[in-house]
Every structure is written in C-alpha cells, then in structure tokens.
Design a protein around this motif. Structure first.
Motif, short mmCIF file in Angstrom:
data_model
loop_
_atom_site.label_atom_id
_atom_site.label_comp_id
_atom_site.label_asym_id
_atom_site.label_seq_id
_atom_site.Cartn_x
_atom_site.Cartn_y
_atom_site.Cartn_z
N LYS A 158 33.11 42.86 36.49
CA LYS A 158 32.38 44.06 36.11
C LYS A 158 31.96 44.79 37.39
CE LYS A 158 28.06 45.50 33.90
NZ LYS A 158 28.48 46.69 33.14
N PRO A 194 31.16 52.80 35.19
CA PRO A 194 31.39 51.35 35.19
C PRO A 194 32.62 50.91 34.38
CG PRO A 194 29.54 51.90 33.77
CD PRO A 194 29.93 53.17 34.47
N VAL A 195 33.33 49.94 34.91
CA VAL A 195 34.45 49.33 34.20
C VAL A 195 34.39 47.82 34.39
CG1 VAL A 195 35.96 51.31 34.69
CG2 VAL A 195 36.13 49.27 36.09
N ILE A 196 35.08 47.13 33.52
CA ILE A 196 35.35 45.71 33.70
C ILE A 196 36.84 45.57 33.93
CG2 ILE A 196 35.32 43.42 32.63
CD1 ILE A 196 32.89 44.39 30.97
N PHE A 197 37.21 45.14 35.12
CA PHE A 197 38.63 44.88 35.40
C PHE A 197 38.95 43.49 34.90
CE2 PHE A 197 37.85 48.03 38.89
CZ PHE A 197 38.71 49.00 38.41
#
Lengths: 216, 216
Positions: free
Chosen positions: B166, B172-175
């Motif tokens: 995260k 914001p992103v969660i890779f």
C-alpha cells in the motif's frame, strides 16, 4: 415430489442465483487518453466565429462524442499535437492529461474531479493558426466510476462515495480513493488515465471489482 | 517493588516495543526512470575498445552507480536521448523502460524481473556516432523490493515471495504482485517505474506498507 420439496429446491436455486449476482460486481474499465473539452467561446477562438464541433463517433457515456476537430496543447516544456476534442461544448474549457503528460509539458496540473478546475494549471491550446491561453483548466482527472442509479443500488453505493477498485490484469493493482458518480444518464464504466492504465498493464476487456470499506 | 514486579514491567515494555516494531512496516520507495545496464561488450561497442564506465554517483543499492556516460535508446516509433547508464557492467545488456516509454518507442517490452530477458524486446542503443542493436533485453521492470536478510526476518518474508504494498500518497494505490528480493548486499527499498509513480502521484519521501496475504 410434493409441493414443499419443490418449493425448497426453488428457494435454494433463487438463493444461489442471488448470491452469485452479489459476487458479480465486475466493472468495465476504460483508459482515457489526453483530451480537451472546449467552451463555445474557445471553440470560436480556435476555429472561428459561429463554429460548432462536428461529432465523429459516440463515446461510452451517452451524449458525449469524439469530435472531428483536433488541437495541440502547449506548455513551457513541450507540446502534444493531434489531441482529441470531446463534445458537446461545455461551460468551461478543461484539458485532461496524465501526470506523465504534465511533466512533459512542464505544467503543474493537479489531480481533480472533472469540472473542479478552480486554481488548476494554465495551458495553451492551438488549432490551425490560432492559439489561446486558458488561465485555468489543465487537470489530471481523478479516477472515477460513472454509475447509473440501478447499478448504484445494486452495489449499495451513493453519488460521491469513495471506493477501492481491484483491477484483474497481469500487473494487478487496487486503486484506492476512486470517486463514484451517480447519474441517470451514465453508463457503468470506470475511467482511469494512461499512467494508471500502464501501471496495471491495462488492456481493453480487463475488468475491475469494487471493494467497499466492508470488503477491504 | 520486588524483582518479579520489575521483571513484569520490563516484559510488558519489551512486548510493547516489539508490537510497535511489527507495525512499523514502512517501506522507503524509489521511482526508477528509464535506464540502461550495459555488458562490457556493449560498452566497447558504444564507447570504444577497452572503455569502462565512469562512476558519477552512488545509487541506493550498494555497489551500483550512475555513470557519467549517457546513451540514446531507439525503437521504430521514437527515441529517447540522454538516457542514464547504470554501472557496473553486467553480464547482459538490459534496457528498463516504462509501458509509456515502450509505446512511444514502438517496442513491445514485457513486464519482467530484472535479469530475465529471454525473448524480451529488441532495441537500438546509440552513443556518439555508434549505434548497436540488442536482440533482446528491453523490459518493463516488474515492481520489486530490495531487502536485506534482517528486514526479511523482521517482515517474515523470503526471497521470491510475492506481496502487496500500500502506498501512502495523495493518490493511494495498493500494488499487488510485488516481488521480494532478499540479498545481503541490498538496502531496503521498493522500486517502481514512472508509470506506477505517476499513477499514485509518488513524491520523494512517500512510504509504503507491506501487506502480506494475512494482512490483506
């Protein structure tokens, strides 16, 4: 079989189907390339007095079209030629670019919801021999989901709600902070820009799934 | 206070501290711009017989350096000039670009772990008046975390494990599908490319948090 047995079976089948439909929260996704929305004033400034945009093909959102007209967008560090103009004309001119584009152009475009352009970056637009400056309107579009009311009801979501979306690609990501926009004129579709598309190796047909707070 | 009371307090403090350290799973992140690793053979092909790369400054990973040399990379649709060359020389030449770069260049670079270049895209590299073709080696680097063994132990992770990360940015992103690479010579750092960086509006100093399957 008696009636009660049949009813039990039917109940089970119905329950099964509705369980399944709850799981089928798959979202179509589209990647938006850089594009421009023009006001009537700017259409005339670029293409001449009384000029109106010429529809070329319809877009996924009803009433929206790709126009035959193309423009260049120009910043202090670079320019992009042959940029799509979407119609119909809007109240305010808005230039939607990716962060990568913004860096190439040398403009500091903020991540914004469409329409919220106050204090956003200035940029130059040209067509033929005309070039205009817009004082604000260059933004990086905040990722969002167009949603008709029936889908909003199905997902249990409201206009302006923020969700996360998992993208089922071969470079999978979960986009957080995704804006839900509910309107009866919308068709269900998530819009991401090309940075987001490339970060998850998006290809046409790749689907997403809405993760609400509960489902996270 | 008797000894047992003191020991209880000390135990509690220690437990508290270790609980906290478990929560402090914050990862430094770096965005990698397009760059090239050259083999000795290719260094000589571009810069002349017996030539060796000249270190300009050290990189975050020990032993790795940015060289003074720059090259251009060229595909059928475009070129990028002034591309960084990282040293020291490697066994195989490898060109690391983003998906956006790949599209601009017109090369179909696959997302790959560094070093895994078999069957990846060909590309041309030039410097001064020399231009060479590499038959394979143009890749989009798969996002990964460099991790020394002590951090791997702290996170409870092993070499080659896949985690999600995260990113705590304003976009914001969660890779997902992030490769963990454990090696005693590494310094803890997650590497993402510029598409990924722009998709999450990464700025220097933005941190990530590892989400293992358990923590998802």
């Amino acid at each position: 079989m008696d009636d009660i047995m049949i009813r039990n079976i039917v109940d089970k089948v119905i329950k099964n189907l509705s369980d399944q439909s709850e799981k089928e929260e798959y979202l179509p996704i589209e990647a938006s390339a850089r594009h421009v929305h023009l006001s009537k004033n700017e259409v005339e400034g670029l293409f001449g007095k009384g000029y109106r945009l010429t529809p070329k093909r319809e877009l996924s959102q009803p009433g929206q079209f790709l126009s035959q007209e193309r423009v260049a967008i120009i910043g202090p560090k670079g320019m992009f030629k042959n940029v799509a103009v979407l119609g119909p004309e809007r109240k305010n001119t808005q230039v939607e670019i990716s962060r990568t584009d913004a860096i190439s152009l040398g403009v500091d475009a903020p991540v914004r919801e469409s329409g919220n352009i106050k204090g956003s970056s200035s940029i130059f637009i040209s067509a033929n021999k005309n070039m205009i400056e817009i004082k604000e309107g260059a933004i990086v579009a905040k990722r969002h989901i167009h949603m008709p009311p029936k889908d909003a009801e199905r997902f249990g979501l409201e206009d302006k709600q923020i969700v996360s979306v998992k993208v089922f690609s071969d470079r999978p990501v979960i986009f957080e902070d995704v804006l839900v926009r509910v309107n009866k004129d919308y068709r269900l579709n998530m819009h991401i820009d090309f940075d987001e598309a490339n970060a998850c190796n998006f290809k046409n047909g790749v689907k997403g799934q809405i993760l609400t707070e509960k489902g996270k």
